[in-house]
Design a protein around this motif. Structure first.
Motif, PDB file in Angstrom:
ATOM      1  N   ILE A  79       0.844  -1.193   0.000  1.00  0.00           N
ATOM      2  CA  ILE A  79       0.000   0.000   0.000  1.00  0.00           C
ATOM      3  C   ILE A  79       0.878   1.240   0.000  1.00  0.00           C
ATOM      4  O   ILE A  79       2.071   1.161   0.282  1.00  0.00           O
ATOM      5  CB  ILE A  79      -0.960  -0.009   1.209  1.00  0.00           C
ATOM      6  CG1 ILE A  79      -0.156   0.022   2.511  1.00  0.00           C
ATOM      7  CG2 ILE A  79      -1.869  -1.225   1.184  1.00  0.00           C
ATOM      8  CD1 ILE A  79      -0.901   0.686   3.612  1.00  0.00           C
ATOM      9  N   PRO A  80       0.310   2.358  -0.333  1.00  0.00           N
ATOM     10  CA  PRO A  80       1.125   3.585  -0.426  1.00  0.00           C
ATOM     11  C   PRO A  80       1.760   3.941   0.902  1.00  0.00           C
ATOM     12  O   PRO A  80       1.347   3.482   1.964  1.00  0.00           O
ATOM     13  CB  PRO A  80       0.108   4.645  -0.846  1.00  0.00           C
ATOM     14  CG  PRO A  80      -1.028   3.911  -1.412  1.00  0.00           C
ATOM     15  CD  PRO A  80      -1.076   2.596  -0.744  1.00  0.00           C
ATOM     16  N   ALA A  81       2.746   4.789   0.805  1.00  0.00           N
ATOM     17  CA  ALA A  81       3.566   5.109   1.961  1.00  0.00           C
ATOM     18  C   ALA A  81       2.746   5.791   3.054  1.00  0.00           C
ATOM     19  O   ALA A  81       1.794   6.524   2.787  1.00  0.00           O
ATOM     20  CB  ALA A  81       4.708   6.020   1.538  1.00  0.00           C
ATOM     21  N   LEU A  82       3.123   5.519   4.261  1.00  0.00           N
ATOM     22  CA  LEU A  82       2.503   6.133   5.427  1.00  0.00           C
ATOM     23  C   LEU A  82       3.623   6.745   6.260  1.00  0.00           C
ATOM     24  O   LEU A  82       4.764   6.315   6.185  1.00  0.00           O
ATOM     25  CB  LEU A  82       1.785   5.069   6.257  1.00  0.00           C
ATOM     26  CG  LEU A  82       0.447   4.565   5.747  1.00  0.00           C
ATOM     27  CD1 LEU A  82       0.018   3.364   6.563  1.00  0.00           C
ATOM     28  CD2 LEU A  82      -0.614   5.654   5.852  1.00  0.00           C
ATOM     29  N   PRO A  83       3.282   7.758   7.047  1.00  0.00           N
ATOM     30  CA  PRO A  83       4.316   8.306   7.935  1.00  0.00           C
ATOM     31  C   PRO A  83       4.618   7.323   9.056  1.00  0.00           C
ATOM     32  O   PRO A  83       3.867   6.369   9.282  1.00  0.00           O
ATOM     33  CB  PRO A  83       3.680   9.578   8.470  1.00  0.00           C
ATOM     34  CG  PRO A  83       2.222   9.374   8.333  1.00  0.00           C
ATOM     35  CD  PRO A  83       2.004   8.446   7.191  1.00  0.00           C
ATOM     36  N   ARG A  84       5.707   7.561   9.710  1.00  0.00           N
ATOM     37  CA  ARG A  84       6.049   6.729  10.858  1.00  0.00           C
ATOM     38  C   ARG A  84       6.192   7.638  12.066  1.00  0.00           C
ATOM     39  O   ARG A  84       6.846   8.675  12.010  1.00  0.00           O
ATOM     40  CB  ARG A  84       7.354   5.980  10.609  1.00  0.00           C
ATOM     41  CG  ARG A  84       7.176   4.795   9.726  1.00  0.00           C
ATOM     42  CD  ARG A  84       8.502   4.158   9.437  1.00  0.00           C
ATOM     43  NE  ARG A  84       9.057   3.544  10.633  1.00  0.00           N
ATOM     44  CZ  ARG A  84      10.209   2.900  10.615  1.00  0.00           C
ATOM     45  NH1 ARG A  84      10.895   2.816   9.515  1.00  0.00           N
ATOM     46  NH2 ARG A  84      10.666   2.346  11.712  1.00  0.00           N
ATOM     47  N   LEU A  85       5.629   7.184  13.119  1.00  0.00           N
ATOM     48  CA  LEU A  85       5.616   7.999  14.322  1.00  0.00           C
ATOM     49  C   LEU A  85       6.466   7.321  15.378  1.00  0.00           C
ATOM     50  O   LEU A  85       6.404   6.106  15.556  1.00  0.00           O
ATOM     51  CB  LEU A  85       4.174   8.119  14.815  1.00  0.00           C
ATOM     52  CG  LEU A  85       3.913   9.084  15.948  1.00  0.00           C
ATOM     53  CD1 LEU A  85       4.248  10.502  15.534  1.00  0.00           C
ATOM     54  CD2 LEU A  85       2.446   8.996  16.357  1.00  0.00           C
ATOM     55  N   GLN A  86       7.277   8.139  16.027  1.00  0.00           N
ATOM     56  CA  GLN A  86       8.016   7.589  17.154  1.00  0.00           C
ATOM     57  C   GLN A  86       7.610   8.365  18.388  1.00  0.00           C
ATOM     58  O   GLN A  86       7.489   9.597  18.369  1.00  0.00           O
ATOM     59  CB  GLN A  86       9.505   7.737  16.933  1.00  0.00           C
ATOM     60  CG  GLN A  86      10.302   6.880  17.886  1.00  0.00           C
ATOM     61  CD  GLN A  86      11.780   7.072  17.671  1.00  0.00           C
ATOM     62  OE1 GLN A  86      12.273   8.193  17.608  1.00  0.00           O
ATOM     63  NE2 GLN A  86      12.484   5.970  17.562  1.00  0.00           N
ATOM     64  N   ILE A  87       7.428   7.631  19.440  1.00  0.00           N
ATOM     65  CA  ILE A  87       6.923   8.254  20.658  1.00  0.00           C
ATOM     66  C   ILE A  87       7.978   8.167  21.735  1.00  0.00           C
ATOM     67  O   ILE A  87       8.607   7.127  21.925  1.00  0.00           O
ATOM     68  CB  ILE A  87       5.650   7.526  21.127  1.00  0.00           C
ATOM     69  CG1 ILE A  87       4.501   7.928  20.222  1.00  0.00           C
ATOM     70  CG2 ILE A  87       5.336   7.838  22.570  1.00  0.00           C
ATOM     71  CD1 ILE A  87       3.200   7.356  20.665  1.00  0.00           C
ATOM     72  N   SER A  88       8.205   9.267  22.382  1.00  0.00           N
ATOM     73  CA  SER A  88       9.006   9.184  23.600  1.00  0.00           C
ATOM     74  C   SER A  88       8.296  10.016  24.653  1.00  0.00           C
ATOM     75  O   SER A  88       7.608  10.989  24.333  1.00  0.00           O
ATOM     76  CB  SER A  88      10.421   9.691  23.341  1.00  0.00           C
ATOM     77  OG  SER A  88      10.356  10.970  22.757  1.00  0.00           O
ATOM     78  N   THR A  89       8.444   9.639  25.862  1.00  0.00           N
ATOM     79  CA  THR A  89       7.683  10.302  26.912  1.00  0.00           C
ATOM     80  C   THR A  89       8.610  10.834  27.982  1.00  0.00           C
ATOM     81  O   THR A  89       9.799  10.513  28.016  1.00  0.00           O
ATOM     82  CB  THR A  89       6.689   9.332  27.570  1.00  0.00           C
ATOM     83  OG1 THR A  89       7.454   8.334  28.227  1.00  0.00           O
ATOM     84  CG2 THR A  89       5.774   8.714  26.571  1.00  0.00           C
TER      85      THR A  89
END
Lengths: 169, 959
Positions: B691-701
């Motif tokens: 499927i088409p590209a999606l963003p990638r999310l990185q989480i830090s807290t």
């Protein structure tokens, strides 16, 4: 004495081939391989004969300078080829026939082995088969030779060992 | 007579031998162009009769073989055609002189000769000459065939006169004794007047006349002569010539029985086109007719023919069975003479050709077997090669393919015998290739994929080794690499450990100079060698496409249209559709890969070699989607068990990707292994949608990560876990850093929380946030960071015992002793009742100091870029683990009647379970300081508003 014994499948590939002078095995491979031409020819000539009257023993396939090649074909088109030393005049047609018959019996034993897949290479490692096969080989060749040399009391296993041991590897 | 002509066949006995040779410098190309045109005139019908004449052309013929011409006339060179270039009249005398020299060589036997001069024009060319033909150039020589026909006719005239001469006259004269070269000295001083000698002369002459008749196209006459000759020679034990007479008889009979010829192509060429049946029919009779026309030919002199023979003419011809018998006899006679080895050998070859036509392979093989043992003088290497090749060809002819292959291989080995100064590796290689079918070996590895190998492994392996060696010596390393790879791939099961080592060692040596490729190798003679992929090095047992990790797994937004599964069919359920869908499913895997994200395929491999296997450049082969494969290198220990290998790659476009195989480089050989052709491979489908590209999310807290992982109920995995320790009633801000680490802008974000079932009773909102502030920063470009704040509010039950409120009702009433408080009870009770019930349900709230936990999952659903357009999003889960430490407990609740009967005071016994001093405040008017572990009674507020205010504790130590 037989110097080489081969069992060849219906599709003309070897199921089992073993020769006594192990150092030049390839020579016998070639010999047995080319003899299949004659076997094929004899079988196709025999095809016209009635099935029940068919003679399994094919007789002398061809002579070479040092050896004679004999053939035998079962009803299921499995071929046995035996190479004997042509200097050995003691082996008449009848002896050859009886050797083939023994070979055929041994082959039947192998086929009876439930762990054997028809068409696979026959491994003499299979316990039951090995016994039969080596016995056969010994009877055909090594045993006679060693007996001549006066080692009558040896057990087959040791005979085999010595027989192998006498050829440098 | 030392050079055998292995191509001879029985019908060559009826041919006239003509040698065509160049004189001076004639280019090979031009010569063979003319030679070809000349040899097309191989059969001439002689005018005035129905006899046919056959010509055999040779461009090379040893003159000493011509000396045996009396023995068998077809060995005699009767015609000579020379071809020469001559451009000026000045050279002409010299050229003509050369022609004469050439004529001298074959002089004694020649009937006639011709000289073809090319290039000469002018005066000399004008003069009409019978023995010389002038042509201006090689292109302009239309009359060559006509000239040859004339020439053949002139040969015929000489032949005919010789035949008549021998057959008729000299009635009173002595018949000369014909003999072969080596016999000449034997007859010195022999009594020429004895009957024995005369008979011998007669017999030989008869045989000779038979030969001439055969050549002159008088088949029946020749049969008669041969028969008589046999009788005569048998009586005088002239074995060599008896053999020749028998062979003549055989040849004539073969010509009669098999008009199509026995020599294969050469025979077929003799009857071009539709002329064949007519010619064949003609050829059966001419003898008889000739005899009638020319009866005198046979009726005079000492070798008189019995007229009664005409009646039994048909009987003269041998039956097919007799032909073989006679050949056998002839050969047995020849074998008595050492010098006739060539004759014997050629007779064997001829007999084999006849037997091949009769399809009597067994007997043919006996003849060949005999031929093998015929010992000629010391053969040159070239002759040996020729001999083995021809044996191979003949065995092939009778259908003995294995034997044929055997001899061909011997011939190949002969090409490179150590005694040869310049070994012909190229020829050797070519011959070896030709033996492959005989050993039922094909060079296409595809043929070996069907189950276990069945064949003559030992023999085939030897042949492959020889091919490798020959191709290497030939100077074609690509070929030897290909053959060696083939050997390794197909014969692996038959190689011993040592051999495996040796083969791989030499393969590595070869590939260091010429790496193995996947290209089709084409040999000069058109044979192609398909590439050999190493599917067994290593062996791949299972291929599994892996889903993306949970945090990166794309999910489809629920379409408002509802499920689209049944859109294609009006039926709710149909077994047919279910079936086809099942099939589809078996191929296609129900997860997606995302464009631009690393995808993984897991292979289970093992190394069958007894040593460490280094696999380099191992990557995926895909189709359907542009795919950037990231190759891996691995090293598999000797005879390893199944070993997982993960191959990765990045799809660059969208669509449906099919993983069709993998590529490796092992021992310097590059292989493309396709899964379809791998035996015994397990695969769970190889097609995946990208499927088409999606963003990638990185989480830090802001909180520390926790080792404690949540066990989510719904099966989604949690990528990050954080934990925090709070006192009951405490509130803390959780700052979440959202970083877009992908390549696409992050456009949408949704946050949901799910509190995992906990036995603790929770009051109010555990987690609360305001998304608007964060969304204001969107779209979040790649590499950018946004923050998101969540407040964690922990409010658990502050009661200490489960019967706390039970106390309240019982004790309070008993203490107050006020029975008429039903309105209070009705008002207050429901408010507080829920607590004890839940507390009781919750099991054991525990002792003071018991730590309680709260767990929640925060789901970040985000999307952006092209994937968002397609309706996909990603879900990132953040696990939150809160340990709630007890702060204060209300150990006892009681009431005191107030001044008004409608009111009462609520008394709480508050216990500080912390290690710190804290103050308790209700409605902010009164403050009670509690030391650690202290318990005090506390009247929080005015009676009517017995409501809790939030408790706050003051952390004095700043912990």
């Amino acid at each position: 004495m037989a110097v080489c014994v081969a069992v060849i499948a219906k599709e003309n590939y070897p199921l089992y081939i073993r020769s006594i002078p192990t150092e030049n095995e390839l020579k016998f491979h070639y010999m047995v391989h080319t003899s299949l031409d004659v076997v094929d020819e004899k079988i196709s000539a025999m095809g016209k004969a009635l099935v029940d009257q068919r003679e399994l023993y094919l007789g002398l396939l061809y002579p070479t300078e040092d050896y004679k090649v004999y053939g035998y074909v079962t009803n299921s088109k499995v071929k046995f080829v035996m190479v004997v030393d042509s200097s050995n005049t003691a082996l008449r047609d009848n002896e050859i026939r009886s050797m083939f018959r023994k070979l055929h019996n041994s082959y039947t034993d192998v086929m009876c082995n439930p762990f054997y897949n028809p068409g696979d290479r026959i491994q003499s490692r299979h316990e039951g088969a090995r016994k039969a096969w080596w016995q056969e080989l010994l009877e055909l060749g090594a045993l006679k030779r060693l007996r001549r040399e006066g080692q009558k009391t040896c057990r087959p296993a040791t005979l085999l060992h010595q027989c192998r041991g006498c050829t440098p590897q | 007579m030392s050079v055998p002509d292995y191509m001879q066949c029985a019908e060559d006995h009826q041919t006239l031998l003509v040698v065509v040779q160049p004189v001076g410098i004639v280019s090979e190309e031009n010569f063979f162009r003319i030679y070809k045109r000349i040899s097309s005139v191989s059969q001439i019908s002689v005018r005035d009769s129905q006899r046919a004449l056959y010509i055999r052309y040779r461009h090379h013929y040893p003159p000493e073989n011509s000396e045996w011409g009396d023995f068998q006339t077809h060995r005699k060179v009767v015609g000579l055609i020379t071809i020469t270039d001559c451009f000026s009249a000045k050279d002409w005398p010299q050229t003509f002189e050369k022609f004469h020299v050439q004529k001298e060589i074959y002089g004694s036997t020649l009937y006639d000769s011709r000289l073809f001069v090319f290039g000469l024009q002018g005066e000399i060319a004008e003069q009409p000459r019978t023995d010389v033909a002038f042509y201006p150039s090689y292109e302009d020589c239309a009359t060559v065939e006509k000239r040859i026909e004339d020439f053949v006719e002139s040969l015929f005239i000489v032949l005919e006169s010789k035949r008549l001469d021998r057959a008729t006259d000299k009635s009173g004269d002595k018949i000369p004794l014909l003999c072969v070269p080596f016999e000449k000295k034997d007859f010195v001083g022999l009594d020429t007047d004895s009957r024995h000698y005369k008979k011998r002369c007669q017999g030989r002459m008869r045989k000779h006349v038979g030969d001439l008749c055969l050549q002159a196209g008088m088949l029946q006459d020749s049969l008669v002569h041969y028969h008589m000759s046999v009788e005569l020679l048998r009586s005088v034990n002239d074995f060599l010539w008896l053999g020749a007479a028998l062979e003549g008889l055989c040849s004539a009979s073969v010509i009669y029985h098999y008009p199509g010829g026995t020599g294969g192509k050469a025979g077929a060429r003799r009857f071009p086109g539709s002329a064949l049946p007519a010619e064949a029919a003609n050829r059966h009779r001419p003898g008889a007719q000739e005899v009638l026309i020319d009866p005198g030919a046979l009726t005079t002199n000492g070798i008189n023919a019995d007229t009664s023979m005409e009646i039994g003419r048909a009987k003269n011809c041998l039956s097919p069975e007799d032909i073989i018998e006679k050949y056998k006899e002839a050969i047995s006679y020849y074998s008595k003479y050492k010098n006739a080895g060539v004759i014997e050998l050629e007779a064997c070859v001829k007999a084999v050709r006849v037997l091949a036509i009769q399809k009597r392979s067994m007997e043919a093989s006996e003849f060949l077997q005999n031929a093998v043992y015929i010992n000629l003088r010391q053969l040159s290497e070239e002759e040996k090669i020729q001999r083995y090749s021809i044996l191979s060809e003949l065995y092939e002819l009778i259908g003995f393919h294995r034997k044929s292959a055997f001899f061909k291989r011997v011939a190949a080995m002969q090409c490179v015998a150590p005694s040869i100064s310049e070994p012909g590796w190229r020829a050797c290689y070519k011959l070896l290739l030709e033996t492959l079918p005989g050993y039922s070996l094909s060079l296409d590895p595809q043929d070996f994929n069907k189950g276990t190998h069945r064949g003559w492994a030992a023999v085939q392996m030897r042949l492959l080794h020889e091919l490798v060696y020959a191709s290497r010596r030939m100077g074609n390393p690509a070929l030897s690499v290909r053959h060696l790879s083939f050997l390794l791939q197909t014969m692996l099961d038959f190689l011993s450990d040592q051999e495996k080592k040796d083969v791989t060692q030499s393969l590595e040596n070869y590939t260091s100079k010429c790496p193995g490729t996947m290209e089709l190798l084409t040999l000069p003679d058109g044979l192609t060698l398909p590439p050999v992929p190493f599917t067994k090095l290593p062996i791949v047992r299972r291929v599994k496409l892996l889903d993306l990790p949970a945090s990166l797994r794309p999910q489809k937004m629920k379409s408002s249209l509802g499920p689209s599964v049944s859109a294609k069919s009006p039926f709710i359920y149909s077994p047919i559709i279910a079936h086809s869908r099942g099939e589809e499913r078996s191929k296609k895997i129900d997860f997606q890969w995302v464009q631009g994200d690393v995808c993984e395929v897991q292979l289970m491999v093992y190394n069958p070699m007894p040593f460490e296997l280094r696999v380099e450049n191992m990557g995926l082969l895909t189709s359907g989607v542009e795919f950037e494969s990231l190759p891996a290198a691995l090293s598999l220990p000797a005879e390893s068990g199944l070993y997982p290998v993960t191959l990765v790659g990045v799809p660059q476009t969208t669509g449906t990707i099919t993983v069709s195989g993998y590529h490796t480089t092992v021992f310097g050989v590059f292989s493309d292994c396709l899964l379809d052709s791998l035996p015994g491979i397990k695969t769970s489908g190889s097609t995946v949608e990208v499927i088409p590209a999606l963003p990638r999310l990185q989480i830090s807290t802001s909180l520390p990560r926790s080792a404690h992982s949540l066990q989510p109920s719904s099966g989604d995995e949690i990528s990050t876990n954080v934990s925090v320790q709070l006192y009951n009633g405490e509130t803390q801000q959780l700052v979440v850093r959202l970083e877009n680490i992908g390549m696409e802008p992050l456009e949408k974000l949704e946050v949901t929380s799910k509190i995992l079932t906990t036995k603790e009773k929770l009051y109010g909102d555990f987690l609360s946030w305001k998304l608007e502030d964060t969304l204001a920063q969107f779209p979040l470009q790649p590499g950018k960071v946004a923050t998101f704040t969540i407040s964690i509010k922990v409010k658990l039950d502050f009661s200490c015992q489960e019967n706390l409120l039970q106390d309240l009702s019982d004790d309070g009433i008993s203490v107050s002793g006020f029975p008429l408080c039903s309105p209070f009870r009705q008002v207050v009770r429901p408010r507080v009742e829920s607590k004890p019930v839940n507390a009781a349900e919750g099991g054991r709230p525990g002792e003071p100091g018991h730590v309680k936990t709260l767990e929640a999952v925060l789901n970040f659903k985000y999307s952006g870029g092209p994937g968002h357009v397609e309706g996909y999003y990603r879900n990132l889960a953040l696990g939150l683990h809160v340990e709630v430490e007890p702060s204060v407990f209300f150990t006892r609740v009681s009431t005191l009647p107030a001044t008004s009967t409608r009111q009462c005071h609520l008394l709480l016994d508050v216990f500080n379970a912390t290690e710190h001093e804290l103050s308790v405040r209700a409605r902010s008017d009164e403050e009670l300081i509690l030391h650690a572990g202290e318990c005090q009674r506390f009247m929080p507020c005015k009676p009517h508003s017995a409501r809790w205010k939030e408790m706050k504790h003051h952390d004095e130590t700043g912990k």
